[in-house]
Design an enzyme around this catalytic site. Structure first.
Site: not given
Length: 355
Positions: A44, A176, A192, A287, A289
């Site tokens: 505002e 993310r 990974d 995310e 597994g």
């Protein structure tokens, strides 16, 4: 227009809500503003400053009721009155019980007319994480996964690069950026070695806090999450039985180790949500597994799911499923998902909904 402006604060405004404001006079937009980041001027104020003297006698449209308290910034209600705004249209009230002062009541007492509840559902969806956090002190939890059409997130060797396409992965990086924290299990880190950071081409995104579930504190010291030049923390969640030597060794690398209760050999996710809420984490993206996703759903902590399905068929039953472990014996034991939205990202299909 106010709602679209509010989105500009995504990822930057937390723990505050995203808010947009538009000032209209004689059928023309004369001022616009949004809350760009926590600690900066509210929407505002920015809109009134943008409009200048044209604010006098104008209508202010704002996606969240104006504040009437002094925090890191002065109350917006006083500025609205001083600017000579004639009418205020509000999408939704502020559900934060810690916010004192009736903003709408204040401006009404100064002769300003107010219309409330316009586009309320859209405003609530925009700030769903803020609403959950301020009313429960627990984070809004999203489960995201990318799977083949036959429901596998990785092959039998653990290979998951890449299930989904480039457009889907770009969207995930925006996702993310929009949350306070991202969480995976230690098996994902070992398989990974992800960075769990934000990589966007068109803007400088904020990395979420990285949370690794590692009951026995077995993370390897060369893991990327322990060796990042990032604007956010890495937190390892371990059980209470890990040794001080292990804990000190990991913390010496710059990460934080938080010990948390264990249930059935795994971190108790329900109790962990209270702990993360106490750290000021308002939103959490899980995310994976497969074991972590299944545990989160069974613990009842998930608010929203975002599943990407790629036009690929693994063609076997030995890959990694979206949810690992036993499920219900009957179909009526499934968890219903409501308010479904479907989008395409290239050839991938994204299904989004609420538990």
């Amino acid at each position: 227009m106010a709602l679209a402006l509010a989105v500009k604060g995504q990822g930057f405004a937390s723990p505050n809500p995203m808010v947009g404001a538009v000032i209209v006079k004689d059928g023309k937009v004369v001022g616009k503003g949004c809350h760009k980041a926590a600690g900066e001027a509210h929407a505002e104020i920015n809109a009134i400053n943008d409009a200048g003297i044209a604010s006098k006698g104008a209508t202010l449209y704002v996606s969240l009721a104006p504040c009437n308290h002094t925090g890191r910034t002065p109350p917006c209600t006083v500025k609205i009155v001083e600017a000579g705004i004639r009418h205020v249209v509000v999408a939704m009230n502020d559900p934060n019980p810690d916010v004192t002062g009736d903003g709408i009541g204040y401006i009404k007492s100064h002769g300003i007319s107010v219309t409330s509840g316009v586009c309320e559902d859209e405003a609530k969806r925009l700030n769903e994480a803020y609403i959950k956090y301020v009313t429960t002190k627990r984070p809004f939890v999203i489960v995201k996964c990318a799977a083949t059409l036959d429901g596998r997130i990785a092959t039998k060797t653990g290979d998951s690069r890449w299930v989904s396409g480039d457009e889907s992965r770009i969207y995930v990086h925006r996702l993310r950026h929009s949350v306070d924290a991202i969480m995976v299990g230690i098996n994902t880190v070992k398989q990974d070695d992800p960075a769990l950071t934000v990589r966007l081409n068109d803007t400088k995104g904020l990395d979420p806090t990285r949370i690794i579930l590692d009951t026995n504190l077995t993370i390897f010291k060369e893991a990327k999450v322990l060796r990042l030049n990032s604007n956010s923390d890495t937190i390892i969640i371990s059980g209470n039985s890990v040794s001080e030597d292990k804990k000190n060794a990991i913390e010496a690398l710059g990460a934080k180790v938080i010990q948390s209760p264990v249930k059935d050999g795994m971190i108790d996710l329900d109790q962990l949500m209270d702990r993360l809420g106490g750290l000021g984490i308002t939103s959490l993206l899980i995310e994976g597994g497969g074991s972590v996703i299944a545990s989160a759903l069974k613990a009842g902590i998930v608010d929203k799911v975002i599943f990407f399905y790629a036009p690929k068929i693994l063609g076997g039953d030995d890959g990694v499923p979206i949810c690992k472990g036993p499920g219900p014996a009957l179909m009526d034991g499934c968890m219903p998902v409501k308010d479904i939205h479907v989008r395409r990202f290239g050839d991938d299909v994204m299904i989004e909904g609420y538990i």
